[in-house]
Scaffold this motif. Structure first.
Motif, mmCIF file in Angstrom:
data_model
loop_
_atom_site.group_PDB
_atom_site.id
_atom_site.type_symbol
_atom_site.label_atom_id
_atom_site.label_comp_id
_atom_site.label_asym_id
_atom_site.label_seq_id
_atom_site.Cartn_x
_atom_site.Cartn_y
_atom_site.Cartn_z
ATOM 1 N N ILE A 34 -3.685 -2.708 -9.263
ATOM 2 C CA ILE A 34 -4.124 -1.784 -8.212
ATOM 3 C C ILE A 34 -5.636 -1.612 -8.274
ATOM 4 N N ASN A 37 -10.010 2.262 -6.354
ATOM 5 C CA ASN A 37 -10.180 3.323 -5.354
ATOM 6 C C ASN A 37 -8.938 3.508 -4.467
ATOM 7 N N GLN A 38 -7.767 3.194 -5.031
ATOM 8 C CA GLN A 38 -6.545 3.346 -4.234
ATOM 9 C C GLN A 38 -5.549 4.250 -4.934
ATOM 10 N N ASP A 39 -4.722 4.934 -4.130
ATOM 11 C CA ASP A 39 -3.595 5.689 -4.669
ATOM 12 C C ASP A 39 -2.308 4.943 -4.324
ATOM 13 N N ALA A 79 0.522 5.397 4.418
ATOM 14 C CA ALA A 79 0.225 4.331 3.449
ATOM 15 C C ALA A 79 0.637 2.965 3.979
ATOM 16 N N SER A 82 3.723 -2.055 0.063
ATOM 17 C CA SER A 82 3.308 -3.213 -0.720
ATOM 18 C C SER A 82 4.449 -3.864 -1.500
ATOM 19 N N LEU A 135 0.179 1.710 -0.607
ATOM 20 C CA LEU A 135 -1.190 1.991 -1.052
ATOM 21 C C LEU A 135 -1.949 2.779 0.014
ATOM 22 N N THR A 136 -2.755 3.727 -0.436
ATOM 23 C CA THR A 136 -3.694 4.409 0.470
ATOM 24 C C THR A 136 -5.060 4.450 -0.205
ATOM 25 N N PRO A 137 -6.129 4.540 0.593
ATOM 26 C CA PRO A 137 -7.430 4.801 -0.022
ATOM 27 C C PRO A 137 -7.319 6.126 -0.782
ATOM 28 N N GLU A 138 -8.022 6.218 -1.896
ATOM 29 C CA GLU A 138 -7.923 7.364 -2.792
ATOM 30 C C GLU A 138 -7.975 8.709 -2.052
ATOM 31 N N TYR A 141 -3.864 10.206 1.612
ATOM 32 C CA TYR A 141 -2.485 10.156 2.110
ATOM 33 C C TYR A 141 -2.204 11.346 3.025
ATOM 34 N N GLN A 198 -0.412 4.355 9.390
ATOM 35 C CA GLN A 198 -1.742 4.055 8.852
ATOM 36 C C GLN A 198 -2.848 4.480 9.818
#
Ligand code: ADP
Ligand code: MG
Length: 321
Positions: A34, A37-39, A79, A82, A135-138, A141, A198
């Motif tokens: 991962i 910078n992702q959650d 998100a 994945s 996955l989402t950008p940090e 969400y 998204q």
């Protein structure tokens, strides 16, 4: 066929191969990497035969639905899906059944570039549990808890067809074959709103996917956000099929209380309204504003600009769902 052969023949055949999967099916665990910078968002849903889908449902539809309900939850968080793992309990090994099940499941996975990275295979009454990650950008969400009084309430797509299909299976009320086919398709092959979710990430204050019915799921947003809402019944989007079915007043009941639509219900501030509408129209997703959040802590409904009591609408129809 033994368990290992079955896994090899069916579950390792998926064509999606993601670069971030360091180890997939075949070891004790899968390993994924991962970016910093992702959650990661994680969800699990189980489908039990006869409970979450009628016993006569085709294996392809079961495979599709098992993946779709999980991707719908990922979508509601804004998100990008994945990876999934699949825990499947089968009464027997039936090659044709498994081939069709995998076709249904993998079709959606391929479309959204989701890789099956592991699972478990056991014998017993038919049941399917999928865990999905996205996955989402940090810190970016969506959740159920961000709605504010004054925010606008929106829904994607059209509501009620899946509930109508279920109802028809129990007690036939549709006569036209074309209509029956259309609602059955909505029940069997729901389309998770992955791209809409998204696109909403930048704009929505709260979001949920509709699995239990519009009013029930709106209740979850209201509770988590400590707000109330008014729903304008005239605005609730019904499909052409529903309109053609001439169910009149009942149609709105299917839309408000039927589950299994897997549309997204979300709230947007006045400031984000135009941006959101533009983003979703670029994504090609139909959205409808169906009301507004308020400070009342309860849900109210209006028809022709007049308040109508929720109880007076015959919602108890579905109380046994
Ligand atoms: P273990 O006994 O170590 O849990 P298993 O023998 O159950 O391992 O599984 C062997 C491998 O096959 C594992 O990588 C597991 O994740 C994978 N697997 C088992 N069942 C499934 C399935 N239904 N779908 C995808 N992968 C599966
Ligand atoms: Mg195992």
């Amino acid at each position: 066929m033994k368990e290992f052969e079955l896994i090899k023949n069916f579950f390792t055949e998926q064509v999606v191969k993601r670069k971030d999967v360091l180890l997939g099916i075949g070891d004790d665990c899968a390993v994924v990497s991962i970016a910093e910078n992702q959650d990661v968002v994680v969800t699990t849903d189980t489908l039990v035969a006869g409970v979450h889908f009628p016993l006569g449902t085709s294996p392809k539809a079961i495979g599709h639905k098992a993946v779709a309900v999980n991707l719908s939850d990922i979508a509601a968080m804004g998100a990008k899906p994945s990876w999934i793992s699949l825990a499947i309990t089968l009464p027997e090994v039936n090659d044709d059944w498994l081939t069709d099940f995998c076709a249904g499941a993998f079709e959606l996975c391929e479309y959204y570039n989701v890789q099956l990275i592991g699972g478990d295979t056991t014998q017993g009454p038919l049941s399917i549990t999928i865990t999905a990650q996205g996955l989402t950008p940090e810190g970016k969400y969506l959740s159920r808890s961000g709605a504010k009084s004054g925010d606008w309430l929106y829904v994607t797509g059209e509501l009620g067809d899946a509930a109508l299909a279920l109802r028809h299976l129990k007690e036939p009320l549709l006569t036209e074959d074309a209509l029956i086919e259309q609602v059955q398709r909505k029940l069997d092959f729901p389309k998770p709103r992955v791209l809409a979710g998204q696109a909403l990430r930048e704009y929505a204050s709260a979001a949920i996917d509709i699995s239990d019915g519009l009013l029930a799921d709106l209740g979850h947003i209201c509770q988590a956000s400590s707000v109330g809402a008014n729903v304008v019944l005239d605005a609730v989007p019904l499909s052409e099929t529903m309109t053609k079915s001439q169910l009149f007043d009942d149609a709105i009941n299917y839309a408000l209380n039927g589950g299994d639509d897997y549309e997204l219900l979300f709230t947007v501030s006045e400031d984000n309204k135009v941006g959101m509408e533009t983003a979703l129209s670029h994504a090609g997703v139909k959205i409808t504003c169906i009301g507004q959040m308020n400070a009342s802590q309860t849900i109210s409904t209006t028809l022709n600009n007049k308040p109508v009591p929720i109880k007076g609408l015959g919602f108890q129809h579905f109380s046994t769902k």
